[in-house]
Design a protein around this motif. Sequence first.
Motif, PDB file in Angstrom:
ATOM      1  N   GLU A   5      82.297 -17.755 -34.661  1.00 52.35           N
ATOM      2  CA  GLU A   5      81.087 -16.773 -33.729  1.00 52.35           C
ATOM      3  C   GLU A   5      79.428 -16.694 -34.873  1.00 52.35           C
ATOM      4  O   GLU A   5      79.780 -16.033 -35.765  1.00 52.35           O
ATOM      5  N   ASP A   9      74.747 -15.088 -32.158  1.00 58.19           N
ATOM      6  CA  ASP A   9      75.727 -14.830 -31.057  1.00 58.19           C
ATOM      7  C   ASP A   9      76.190 -13.445 -31.310  1.00 58.19           C
ATOM      8  O   ASP A   9      76.459 -13.032 -30.530  1.00 58.19           O
ATOM      9  N   ARG A  10      76.854 -12.957 -32.115  1.00 56.06           N
ATOM     10  CA  ARG A  10      77.672 -11.626 -32.278  1.00 56.06           C
ATOM     11  C   ARG A  10      76.677 -10.809 -31.566  1.00 56.06           C
ATOM     12  O   ARG A  10      76.929 -10.038 -31.740  1.00 56.06           O
ATOM     13  N   ARG A  13      75.899 -11.042 -28.011  1.00 51.68           N
ATOM     14  CA  ARG A  13      76.712 -10.254 -27.420  1.00 51.68           C
ATOM     15  C   ARG A  13      77.547  -8.749 -27.551  1.00 51.68           C
ATOM     16  O   ARG A  13      77.175  -8.057 -26.693  1.00 51.68           O
ATOM     17  N   GLY A  17      77.413  -6.725 -24.156  1.00 50.75           N
ATOM     18  CA  GLY A  17      78.763  -5.551 -23.872  1.00 50.75           C
ATOM     19  C   GLY A  17      77.782  -4.547 -23.338  1.00 50.75           C
ATOM     20  O   GLY A  17      78.164  -3.368 -23.083  1.00 50.75           O
ATOM     21  N   PRO A  39      82.257  -9.515 -24.305  1.00 51.31           N
ATOM     22  CA  PRO A  39      81.428  -9.365 -25.716  1.00 51.31           C
ATOM     23  C   PRO A  39      81.132  -8.188 -26.035  1.00 51.31           C
ATOM     24  O   PRO A  39      80.857  -8.925 -26.934  1.00 51.31           O
ATOM     25  N   THR A  42      84.676  -9.374 -28.389  1.00 50.81           N
ATOM     26  CA  THR A  42      84.619 -10.776 -28.801  1.00 50.81           C
ATOM     27  C   THR A  42      83.506 -10.561 -30.251  1.00 50.81           C
ATOM     28  O   THR A  42      83.267 -10.828 -31.292  1.00 50.81           O
ATOM     29  N   GLY A  43      81.968 -10.219 -29.763  1.00 47.41           N
ATOM     30  CA  GLY A  43      81.178 -10.013 -31.201  1.00 47.41           C
ATOM     31  C   GLY A  43      81.410  -9.168 -32.347  1.00 47.41           C
ATOM     32  O   GLY A  43      81.322  -9.378 -33.411  1.00 47.41           O
ATOM     33  N   CYS A  48      86.037 -15.733 -30.602  1.00 45.47           N
ATOM     34  CA  CYS A  48      86.087 -15.939 -29.014  1.00 45.47           C
ATOM     35  C   CYS A  48      86.895 -16.847 -28.374  1.00 45.47           C
ATOM     36  O   CYS A  48      87.062 -18.514 -29.278  1.00 45.47           O
TER      37      CYS A  48
END
Length: 63
Positions: A5, A9-10, A13, A17, A39, A42-43, A48
Amino acid sequence: MPRNEGTIDRAIRIIAGLVLISLVFIGPQTVWGWIGVVPLITGLVGYCPAYRLLGINTCALKS
């Protein structure tokens, strides 16, 4: 575990979240807000599993 990621993107997320988790405490106050944990984690981790399965990589770092 390698990252897949990118920074933007992070960030998206993590924000998404936190917004979803906040719905547990304010707003409709349903348990569905806890789906925001996925999310968020994963962030924070930068990995992911779904991206891995689909062969997606938004991270600028070379593997």
